[in-house]
Design a protein around this motif. Structure first.
Motif, short mmCIF file in Angstrom:
data_model
loop_
_atom_site.label_atom_id
_atom_site.label_comp_id
_atom_site.label_asym_id
_atom_site.label_seq_id
_atom_site.Cartn_x
_atom_site.Cartn_y
_atom_site.Cartn_z
N ARG A 33 7.70 30.74 13.31
CA ARG A 33 6.48 31.77 12.73
C ARG A 33 6.74 32.69 11.65
O ARG A 33 5.89 32.96 10.58
CB ARG A 33 6.90 32.46 14.21
N ASP A 72 10.34 30.91 16.75
CA ASP A 72 10.29 32.08 16.31
C ASP A 72 10.65 31.67 14.71
O ASP A 72 9.53 32.23 13.66
CB ASP A 72 11.76 33.09 16.15
N SER A 103 -0.89 30.89 12.30
CA SER A 103 -0.65 31.72 13.03
C SER A 103 -0.54 30.58 14.61
O SER A 103 -0.86 29.77 14.51
CB SER A 103 -0.77 32.65 14.45
#
Length: 181
Positions: free
Chosen positions: A169, A166, A177
């Motif tokens: 990202r 996470d 991505s």
């Protein structure tokens, strides 16, 4: 050194114990596996005289502006060039995942030359470290693109951790991505 070896042994064993279940993208010990894809959606410019372009909090930042206490990622090229270069949008395959730990040397101001001290940011002698993951990537179209490195924040040895999926990202934002297999 001993703490680093123990940390990575724990990381490996934790990964093995997770089995084939779904990865927890918020878990700092759940690294993206080989076979993942990094889909670069927007072209990135690597400045002349540099081999890296840094992303943090979803925006491109200079190395000087990088907040070392917050997760970040950078795309890295193999060769240094004096001119700007562009990494074009593409899906890069992750071919190897390599954990890394870096001890950060800190010299309090003013620099003391009369004696040697252990260099801890807080003056305690405990080293500050940064844990990272090198995601080695391959591309036939852009063979100079070597890897994506994502790091957790700089912290005391006892608290430093690699970035979660996470956090990676979030650092990449809308530029890229991270797609797990």
């Amino acid at each position: 050194m001993k703490n680093s070896v123990l940390f990575w042994a724990f990381l490996f064993l934790t990964g093995c114990a997770m089995g084939g279940g779904k990865q927890d993208s918020s878990n700092i010990y759940s690294a993206p596996p080989v076979g993942s894809n990094i889909e670069l959606k927007t072209a990135l410019t690597v400045p002349g005289g540099e081999t890296r372009v840094y992303l943090q909090r979803g925006v491109v930042v200079t190395k000087k502006a990088l907040d070392r206490y917050y997760p970040s990622c950078n795309f890295e090229l193999k060769k240094l060039s004096e001119t700007d270069r562009t990494i074009q949008p593409e899906a890069f395959l992750v071919v190897r995942v390599q954990p890394q730990t870096s001890e950060i040397v800190y010299h309090p101001q003013p620099l003391q030359l009369a004696g040697l001290r252990s260099a801890g940011m807080d003056g305690s002698g405990r080293p500050m470290i940064m844990r990272a993951l090198h995601l080695w990537i391959g591309s036939d179209r852009q063979p100079d693109v070597m890897r994506l490195t994502c790091r957790g924040g700089l912290d005391d040895m006892a608290w430093a951790s690699p970035p979660s999926i996470d956090a990676m990202r979030q650092a990449l934002g809308g530029y890229a991505s991270l797609i797990l297999p």
